[in-house]
Design a protein around this motif. Structure first.
Motif: not given
Length: 226
Positions: A37-44, A65-69
């Motif tokens: 949910d976080l990655f969809r909402k804030y990273l698309g 989180v670092e990898t995703a960002v």
């Protein structure tokens, strides 16, 4: 598996280290939901369960989180901290509604406590998340030694956290039996010179089975019968 437990049981200064997420705490579905949910909402980024399992599972919350960002958000360090905080808030809310420590895992911890076996947790989770769960259940009465993501420079599969855990317990690495559920965790435990049992759940992941360590479907006091 019984051979490993029996061999470890003969150690004079035996001790146990538990991984937390997905091992002592049956919370992988909570983590997957929160990060997705976080990655969809804030990273698309619509992360799939397969991507999570293959690329991120077993690494620390910060590393996830670092990898995703880095991959989907330009590597913004401020965003990393913001997403970690949001993840922590959501994790606390969901685990407050229902403890992720199963009855069988709690019985195992209580059984080891009766045997006077020292225990610690070595995890890539944030300390506040771990304490939030343990402070609301009986398991927290028996485990008060932790190595969390804030305590290490290098997360799993680096053995740093496990070696720090052994030092906290006052034992040598070869005295420690580790319960883990991920490939990085298994690799870290073995690199530290410890015995390791993989907790697989009802649907063992092939990459975990491929590590060749002993396995159990769930944590249970039955593991130490006989």
């Amino acid at each position: 598996m019984k051979d490993i437990v029996n061999d470890w049981s003969r150690r004079t200064h035996r001790a146990v280290i538990f991984d937390f997420n997905g091992t002592l705490s049956d919370d992988e579905s909570i983590l997957l939901s929160s990060f997705t949910d976080l990655f969809r909402k804030y990273l698309g980024w619509q992360m799939t369960p397969e991507e999570y399992s293959e690329r991120l599972l077993g690494h620390s919350d910060r590393e996830i989180v670092e990898t995703a960002v880095r991959t989907h958000g330009g590597g913004d360090s401020v965003l990393v901290d913001q997403l970690l905080a949001r993840h922590g808030d959501r994790y606390k809310k969901l685990t407050a509604e229902r403890s992720p420590i199963t009855d069988s895992a709690a019985e195992l911890v209580a059984h080891l406590a009766r045997l006077e076996v020292p225990m610690a947790i070595v995890t890539g989770a944030q300390r506040d998340d771990v304490l939030g769960v343990l402070n609301s259940c009986s398991t927290g009465e028996y485990i008060d030694l932790f190595v969390t993501e804030e305590d290490v420079e290098h997360g799993k599969p680096n053995p740093e956290g496990f070696l720090k855990g052994a030092a906290l317990l006052g034992v040598e690495p070869q005295d420690v039996l580790v319960f883990e559920d991920s490939v990085p965790g298994i690799q870290g435990a073995l690199a530290a010179g410890m015995r390791c049992i993989a907790v697989t759940g009802e649907n063992p992941r092939p990459q975990v089975l491929a590590r060749g360590v002993a396995t159990t479907r769930r944590l249970s006091a039955d593991l130490f019968d006989g």
